[in-house]
Write a protein that holds these residues in place. Sequence first.
Motif, PDB file in Angstrom:
ATOM      1  N   TYR B 230       0.827  -1.206   0.000  1.00 30.12           N
ATOM      2  CA  TYR B 230       0.000   0.000   0.000  1.00 30.12           C
ATOM      3  C   TYR B 230       0.865   1.261   0.000  1.00 30.12           C
ATOM      4  CZ  TYR B 230      -3.633   3.304   1.291  1.00 30.12           C
ATOM      5  OH  TYR B 230      -4.494   4.365   1.297  1.00 30.12           O
ATOM      6  N   GLU B 231       1.905   1.224   0.816  1.00 28.15           N
ATOM      7  CA  GLU B 231       2.673   2.453   0.990  1.00 28.15           C
ATOM      8  C   GLU B 231       3.778   2.611  -0.041  1.00 28.15           C
ATOM      9  OE1 GLU B 231       3.878   2.594   5.102  1.00 28.15           O
ATOM     10  OE2 GLU B 231       1.842   2.032   5.679  1.00 28.15           O
ATOM     11  N   ASN B 245      -6.039   6.214  -5.010  1.00 24.89           N
ATOM     12  CA  ASN B 245      -4.779   6.754  -5.494  1.00 24.89           C
ATOM     13  C   ASN B 245      -5.051   7.968  -6.367  1.00 24.89           C
ATOM     14  OD1 ASN B 245      -1.963   6.718  -6.173  1.00 24.89           O
ATOM     15  ND2 ASN B 245      -2.575   5.938  -8.179  1.00 24.89           N
ATOM     16  N   SER B 287       2.146   9.008  -8.145  1.00 22.63           N
ATOM     17  CA  SER B 287       1.102   8.395  -7.328  1.00 22.63           C
ATOM     18  C   SER B 287       1.112   9.029  -5.947  1.00 22.63           C
ATOM     19  CB  SER B 287       1.361   6.894  -7.245  1.00 22.63           C
ATOM     20  OG  SER B 287       0.802   6.368  -6.077  1.00 22.63           O
ATOM     21  N   ARG B 289      -1.264   9.174  -2.282  1.00 22.64           N
ATOM     22  CA  ARG B 289      -2.441   8.702  -1.548  1.00 22.64           C
ATOM     23  C   ARG B 289      -3.268   9.888  -1.050  1.00 22.64           C
ATOM     24  NH1 ARG B 289      -3.101   3.619  -3.154  1.00 22.64           N
ATOM     25  NH2 ARG B 289      -1.241   2.351  -2.836  1.00 22.64           N
TER      26      ARG B 289
END
Lengths: 423, 363
Positions: B230-231, B245, B287, B289
């Motif tokens: 995820y990170e 995202n 990208s 978050r």
Amino acid sequence: MTSATDDATGPVLAADGTPLKRSLNRALRRQKLRALMLVAPLLLFILITFILPIGDMLFRSVENQIVSETLPRTVVALEDWDETTGELPDEAVFAAFHEDMVIAADQKLHTRLGSRLNYEVSGMSSLFRKTGRRVDRMDTDQPFRDQFIDVDKDWGDVETWSAIKLFSPEYTPGYFLNSVDRTLTPDGIEKRPEDQRIYVSLFWRTMVLSFTITFSCLLLGYPVAFLLSNLPLRSSNLLMILVLLPFWTSLLVRTSAWKVLLQDQGVINNTLVAIGILSDDGRLALINNATGTIIAMTHILLPFMILPLFSVMKTIPPSYVRAAKSLGATDWTAFWRVYFPQTVPGIGAGAILVFILAIGYYITPELVGGTSGIFISNRIAYHISSSLNWGLAAALGSTLLALVLVLYWLYDKIVGIDNVKLG
Amino acid sequence: MLDQTSDDAFVAFDRVQKSYDGETLVVKDLNLRIGKGEFLTMLGPSGSGKTTCLMMLAGFETATHGDILLDGKPINNIPPHKRGIGMVFQNYALFPHMTVGENLAFPLEVRGLGKSEREEKVMGALDMVQMGEFAGRRPAQLSGGQQQRIALARALVFEPELVLMDEPLGALDKQLREHMQFEIKHLHERLGVTVVYVTHDQSEALTMSDRVAVFDDGRIQQLAPPDVLYEQPENAFVAQFIGENNKLNGTVTARADSTVTVDLPNGLTVDALAVNCGDVGAATTLSLRPERVFLDQSAPNRTTGHVQELIYLGDHIRCRMSVAGNDEFVVKVPNAAGHRHLKVGETTDVSWHTEDCRALDAS
């Protein structure tokens, strides 16, 4: 809108106070009426063209009014006669018989009566024809007994008279007894003479052959249905067309094709002789016997086995067999313990379909069955169209129907009709 | 637990390829090592090859090329029933004509266990999934969740060392699914079996797994523990597929050690962490978050956003805005005490840290 009271003491009421059941019925009445209207034409059609004629036909299996209608006075006069004494009926009976026969001969009804009684006692037909020709010329002042005996000495035989008395009631079990190779005599129900017993063995053969055909269909159809249900859609559609192809050809054509293939000088025998498997005088008898019937009917009824099997197999997800294998089952165990039990409803449906079709089959046994491969239905057809003994035909038909119902009941007990599904 | 050396891998895919029609490869050059006792999830969109991989491992599909090893031994030519692998299917595949007890006894029966031993193990397995009273029922009389537990118990009752699960929770409703996720996880921890789990549900993959293999186009795009996945997504597909995202397309203009400078189409220049991007002049996808974006100027990469839409979600407010030419730029505003109340049509500052913005391959 839900003011229906959930009161435990009374019926549930709708909003306007009427019982909920009644208002539900009223609401559904239109739908029910509509449904009835939709089926009404077919229902009437079936009732008029199918159920009523069949009912009438079945009624003929017990109906026997011809004796009491043709010889009304004789039947009444015979009531006082006791056949166990071994003596001939008295003069009053002969007088009544003369009166009846004069009328009957005038209307030419005596020959029909003769044919009817001939089913039970042979020789009756000619006796009545002979008597009918001479009954007009009898002297009404002389005792009739001697005059009748003079015409034919059978009239002096107690048997003749007891046969007339025995079959004088309006309803008779005679046809049904006949259909199981029994006959009604003054001494009670007896077996027919050995050379006249054909129906029980014919019923038995019909059953055995139908079972054999059903089993062969299952044996041949199961792998095909399995293949069909596991192929990708495109190839399974093509194969399905091949399975259904026989439906597009006339039954008669298919059966005749079997005649060409199976006969003594036919394709199969000639091929086997040509490649040296059979000697020329050792040709197989494949037609005009039970073998021919089994081969041709298995072929004709095979789609009826494949289709229900296919539609049931189609609904079995492949994950069941996969699961069984992942749990350690061999291919065979996975098939037998997991796949096969789930196809039983399809086997049930296919088997009952094929068996019931086979048991009433007529045209194929007629064409390829010879004498040892015909079914009871061929005999029924013979009595309907050739011997015109409709009473016996109706009795044979009813017996067959009863037999099928008994088997159906057994089937329900063993397999359970809930377990049968067509897809 | 994560043993990457081939000697200790319990399950290994070695250059495995699979084609159904001889023209296209469904699985392209798969290399994967799974340690003993690991919970590995194959995650990917439908048609990505993940189920095919599972079926090859179970033995229902044959690999077109390459070796599959179980405990060091190649199993390509071993039929499924000799592999001793437990499997849970998407539709449970409980045998409908057998009772629950008979279903569970089936794998023991084919292994030739005696009756008393069978019964003991069946009861043990049923108790394990808290279904002890249901041995006499038919599968059709059970709810979806109960059937799921029975399927689980059946796959475990013969004590396999490896259990495969093919989207086992797909047919359950959300609440039950979440509950079952924990139960499966706990069973795995208690029994120590190796689990290979296939799903297309990323939250399922993240909650349950030790490691997740993200599949796309017949390849593993990234194989990593959930938090890393995820990170630190390694490519644009993984970044987009896992979680929410924000995607910004740009061109690399300068490159330092671990960072790049990227020009965005509307003239903005930002710094980003160089992960998987080309040299100067190459196109890249940034990208970012949604929860790593601040609505002020506290972080080094700054620009403004035009609020397009606000969705109230209780614990946070989802704010869709237009940033650097991207109308789908999403920021999550936590519903904390004294948070900022945005309005649609408002223009606000947005900023983020360089290390939160990952420069990935152009997609």
